[in-house]
Design a protein around this motif. Structure first.
Motif, PDB file in Angstrom:
ATOM      1  N   TYR A  85       5.094  -0.448   7.273  1.00  6.61           N
ATOM      2  CA  TYR A  85       4.765   0.964   7.420  1.00  6.61           C
ATOM      3  C   TYR A  85       4.045   1.556   6.210  1.00  6.61           C
ATOM      4  O   TYR A  85       3.028   2.235   6.352  1.00  6.61           O
ATOM      5  CB  TYR A  85       6.033   1.775   7.715  1.00  6.61           C
ATOM      6  N   GLU A  86       4.573   1.247   5.009  1.00  7.15           N
ATOM      7  CA  GLU A  86       4.004   1.922   3.838  1.00  7.15           C
ATOM      8  C   GLU A  86       2.535   1.576   3.655  1.00  7.15           C
ATOM      9  O   GLU A  86       1.721   2.420   3.282  1.00  7.15           O
ATOM     10  CB  GLU A  86       4.825   1.568   2.598  1.00  7.15           C
ATOM     11  N   GLU A  87       2.218   0.336   3.937  1.00  9.42           N
ATOM     12  CA  GLU A  87       0.814  -0.081   3.842  1.00  9.42           C
ATOM     13  C   GLU A  87      -0.036   0.697   4.865  1.00  9.42           C
ATOM     14  O   GLU A  87      -1.111   1.209   4.549  1.00  9.42           O
ATOM     15  CB  GLU A  87       0.738  -1.596   4.092  1.00  9.42           C
ATOM     16  N   ARG A 133      -0.479   4.242   3.857  1.00  7.29           N
ATOM     17  CA  ARG A 133      -1.472   4.365   2.788  1.00  7.29           C
ATOM     18  C   ARG A 133      -2.891   4.339   3.385  1.00  7.29           C
ATOM     19  O   ARG A 133      -3.765   5.068   2.938  1.00  7.29           O
ATOM     20  CB  ARG A 133      -1.293   3.219   1.792  1.00  7.29           C
ATOM     21  N   ASP A 192       5.379  12.133   2.291  1.00  4.45           N
ATOM     22  CA  ASP A 192       6.315  11.486   1.375  1.00  4.45           C
ATOM     23  C   ASP A 192       7.697  11.341   1.980  1.00  4.45           C
ATOM     24  O   ASP A 192       8.429  10.413   1.649  1.00  4.45           O
ATOM     25  CB  ASP A 192       6.400  12.279   0.067  1.00  4.45           C
ATOM     26  N   ARG A 227       8.214   8.152   3.644  1.00  2.72           N
ATOM     27  CA  ARG A 227       8.511   7.055   2.699  1.00  2.72           C
ATOM     28  C   ARG A 227       9.997   7.025   2.373  1.00  2.72           C
ATOM     29  O   ARG A 227      10.600   5.952   2.298  1.00  2.72           O
ATOM     30  CB  ARG A 227       7.714   7.257   1.413  1.00  2.72           C
ATOM     31  N   VAL A 284      11.842   5.512   5.177  1.00  2.95           N
ATOM     32  CA  VAL A 284      11.752   4.052   5.161  1.00  2.95           C
ATOM     33  C   VAL A 284      12.789   3.487   4.198  1.00  2.95           C
ATOM     34  O   VAL A 284      13.490   2.516   4.502  1.00  2.95           O
ATOM     35  CB  VAL A 284      10.323   3.622   4.751  1.00  2.95           C
ATOM     36  N   LYS A 285      12.930   4.164   3.063  1.00  4.60           N
ATOM     37  CA  LYS A 285      13.912   3.734   2.067  1.00  4.60           C
ATOM     38  C   LYS A 285      15.328   3.770   2.663  1.00  4.60           C
ATOM     39  O   LYS A 285      16.119   2.847   2.486  1.00  4.60           O
ATOM     40  CB  LYS A 285      13.837   4.703   0.876  1.00  4.60           C
TER      41      LYS A 285
END
Lengths: 173, 162, 417
Positions: free
Chosen positions: C205-207, C210, C289, C292, C295-296
């Motif tokens: 996801y983070e990729e 981005r 954010d 993110r 996700v953490k």
């Protein structure tokens, strides 16, 4: 499309006006996304890369009724909203079709309450009732294909050139 | 001193002639009092530096379906400082179906009170813009009252012509 | 005045609009000013929100939002159905994050009835909450970009969202309106296959985010359309009752997951994202954010998720297992009682709120000991957030109104109830 071979052979093709008009109308159905509630999100999803409504020539969602010939009523229609829906339907040029997307639109669905219209056919002519709460995007595409079949049977002379209703314009003087 | 006791002592200290009833159920503190004191109590709770109930979360009403004190107006307010939620309750009688607005205390009360007015027909005195929130303006009934049927009253809402 | 009173604009709305003091004095206001109707059918109003704007040229002087085009009478319906029956209805409140609403409802009912779901069920609930937060914020970001004219981002974020919906398809059996939670647990256990898919999703996801951000964060048009548009200060934001990302965009550190922790959010390590600018851009950054952080959280949930039951085994209070209903007398009787008469929580009242993607979603329930609530109030974040709109759009252009609505991210199903 098989046309190239014929054109190479004779250089022309013969058809009827009905057939060519219906053929072109059916492959470029422009939907008017009357997105009201949850179904609107699934309607959006049908436009996304995974379902890709563009394959059927209907990715041109126009938010002005004057450019559309298919109204997808997606979501619960309340009494307050029904006047708006009808007004937008009236502003669409003939010929026009309506998909009642989802259970609420078709029959009131799970909302048997004081403010929900129990089925939009109480004030609109509906061509397709689409089951589901909300219907999956594939289901909407299926409805679109069926609408295309119906559009394909259209005869040009069925549609007399009805004048479009005038829009009321507020003016100062 | 727990926050419950703090609120209790502060309120009793500052409003000597108001009869407060404090109840706690499932760790939620409820304060009931007379409706005529609503604005002063609310502005006290908001401005007192130890309490600071800055956020009005919700305003609604309950239809008790009783002859006396038919409605109860319920306020949920939150103190960001103390991380505490407080419930205020005022009884409103059907024959005198109004209560003062707290929209001068919290701006957000504006719409919350409009919604309560739309749904229950309780008038909020001095409200700047008391219109219906959801229902059409010419609708005559108040849907969340217990005597209003779930399926509505036939003919009360219009449909466009076919 | 009379010329404005057509059937479709009610006099009281116009009256409210003209009553607003804009600080401008003109002899005849209507000579220079114009009244513009926006919605309820407008691509930028995210559903059926209607705004009546009072314009001077293209500058918005005043704005009156008109709601209720999707008022479906949830609160009345809740009074007429059992606590179980209302679960599917919560799906359709905030239809961008249905699972989060399911969780909010069952938590309120469980608190009222004195039930606590087993830990594994709670962890699954937390996971679906965070995943639906991601799904909802993705639509919010995409729609905001779409509103200011960037179509590509919308397609890309929807692509990501589809992955989550595919996971729901396996987990709940439905991709959109899930009705997954039950009072006392969840409908079915999260299979290893689902957890694996979730894992793959959050790894990628983070990729992918981005990638979407690359299109926006350095895009001059996007930044300039949003920067300094619709500014609201922290004090004002609290005063008009903003919650969720819209409030945190003004720099207020208010998140119910931390302020009033529910489930196991106390054990989770995550930051509350705040930006202090209070403009539309800050609200966008908060949303991006926050995914993110979600996700953490999901990563920690997957690590910590205990094994065990996902449904409480208390036939007197919650629905017994199907296998037991068919084999044991006691369970059959209780199933019959619960289905017919409901779970009958004790007399009392409860307000329970959780941090939904849009803000604080609270349910206020009053029980009189019957199978259905005596009173159910839905404190919907979208409605209260929309209240800030007149304040935010004042003095901006008509085209900024679109960006501001997008940055508040209302969902009308929830706002109109």
């Amino acid at each position: 499309m098989g046309l190239e071979a014929k054109l190479n052979q004779d250089g022309f093709i013969t058809t009827t006006v009905d057939a060519i008009v219906a053929w072109s109308m059916k492959n470029s159905v422009w939907p008017m996304p009357m997105g009201i509630s949850c179904c609107a999100i699934e309607m959006m999803a049908s436009g996304d890369p995974k379902y890709d409504i563009a394959r059927f020539g209907s990715e041109v969602m126009r938010f002005t009724p004057r450019q559309c010939d298919l109204m997808i009523v997606a979501g619960t229609v309340t009494y307050k909203m029904s006047h708006v829906v009808r007004k937008i339907y009236d502003q669409m040029p003939d010929p026009k079709w309506v998909i009642a997307m989802g259970a609420c639109t078709s029959s009131g669905g799970m909302y048997r309450s004081y403010n929900v219209v129990q089925g939009i056919d109480q004030f609109l002519p509906v061509d397709i009732y689409l089951a589901g709460c909300p219907p999956r995007p594939d289901n909407l595409l299926n409805a679109l294909i069926q609408i295309q079949e119906k559009v394909g049977r259209t005869k040009v002379r069925e549609f007399t050139n009805k004048p479009m209703p005038e829009l009321t314009v507020l003016q100062n003087n | 001193m727990t926050i419950n006791e703090l609120i209790e002592s502060k309120l009793k200290e500052n409003f000597k002639d108001v009869g407060f009833t404090f109840t706690t159920y499932l760790d939620e503190l409820t304060v009931s009092f007379n409706k005529k004191n609503i604005v002063e109590v609310c502005s006290f709770l908001k401005t007192n530096p130890e309490l600071e109930f800055l956020l009005s979360e919700d305003i609604t009403a309950i239809d008790n379906a009783t002859r006396k004190n038919r409605f109860t107006v319920v306020y949920h307010i939150f103190s960001l400082k103390n991380k505490f939620r407080l419930r205020l309750k005022c009884d409103v009688d059907e024959s005198d179906c109004n209560i003062d607005t707290v929209s001068s205390v919290w701006k957000t009360a504006d719409w919350q009170e409009r919604e309560a007015y739309d749904m229950y027909g309780i008038k909020f005195n001095n409200h700047s813009d008391l219109r219906r929130m959801y229902m059409p303006e010419d609708f005559e009934y108040h849907p969340l009252r217990k005597d209003f049927p779930l399926l509505g009253i036939p003919g009360s809402l219009s449909l466009p012509k076919k | 005045m009379d010329k404005f009173l057509k059937d479709d604009v009610h006099p009281k709305i116009i009256e409210a609009l003209l009553k607003i003091d804009t600080g401008v004095k003109l002899d005849d206001a209507l000579d220079n000013e114009m009244i513009l109707n926006m919605g309820p059918q407008h691509p930028a109003t995210h559903g059926v929100l209607r705004l009546v704007l009072r314009l001077d040229g293209e500058t918005v002087m005043a704005c009156v939002p008109e709601l209720g085009y999707l008022h479906r009478g949830y609160e009345k319906m809740a009074e007429n159905m059992s606590y179980y029956e209302f679960i599917p209805h919560t799906d359709r409140l905030d239809y961008l994050a249905p699972l989060s609403n399911n969780v909010a409802w069952v938590l309120a009912v469980e608190k009222l009835a004195g039930i606590e779901a087993p830990p594994r069920a709670q962890y699954i609930r937390m996971m679906v909450c965070e995943m639906s937060r991601i799904a909802s914020h993705l639509v919010a970001i995409g729609a905001l970009a779409l509103d200011v004219g960037a179509l590509t981002v919308f397609l890309w974020t929807l692509r990501e969202r589809e992955k989550i919906l595919d996971i729901w398809d396996i987990l709940c059996g439905a991709r959109f309106t899930n009705s997954y939670t039950r009072i006392g647990g969840v409908a079915n256990d999260a299979q290893p296959e689902v957890l694996q898919k979730v894992k793959v999703f959050i790894e990628e996801y983070e990729e992918n985010l981005r990638e979407c951000e690359k299109l926006l964060n350095t895009n001059r048009i996007f930044i300039e359309r949003l920067e300094g548009v619709g500014i609201i200060s922290a004090a004002d934001a609290i005063d008009v009752g903003l919650t969720g990302p819209s409030l945190r965009g003004s720099g207020v550190d208010f998140d119910l997951r931390r302020t009033k922790p529910y489930m196991f959010y106390n054990d989770m390590d995550f930051n509350i994202v705040t930006f202090s600018d209070g403009d539309s851009l800050a609200r966008y950054f908060v949303r991006a954010d926050e995914t993110r952080e979600s996700v953490k959280i999901v990563r920690q949930i997957l690590d910590k998720m205990p094994k065990g039951e996902t449904m409480l085994n208390q036939p007197k209070k919650v629905l017994p297992k199907k296998t037991e209903i068919y084999s044991r007398m006691e369970e059959l009787i209780h199933d019959f009682m619960i289905v017919n008469f409901g779970i009958n929580p004790p007399v009392g009242e409860v307000y329970h709120a959780i941090e939904n993607p849009k803000g604080e979603l609270g349910f206020y329930l009053v029980s009189k000991g019957e199978g259905h609530p005596w009173k159910c109030k839905i404190r919907s974040p979208s409605m209260i957030n929309l209240q800030s709109l007149p304040q935010l759009v004042k003095g901006h252009m008509v085209s900024d109104v679109v960006a501001i609505i997008g940055s508040i991210d209302p969902v009308m199903g929830e706002a109109d109830k």
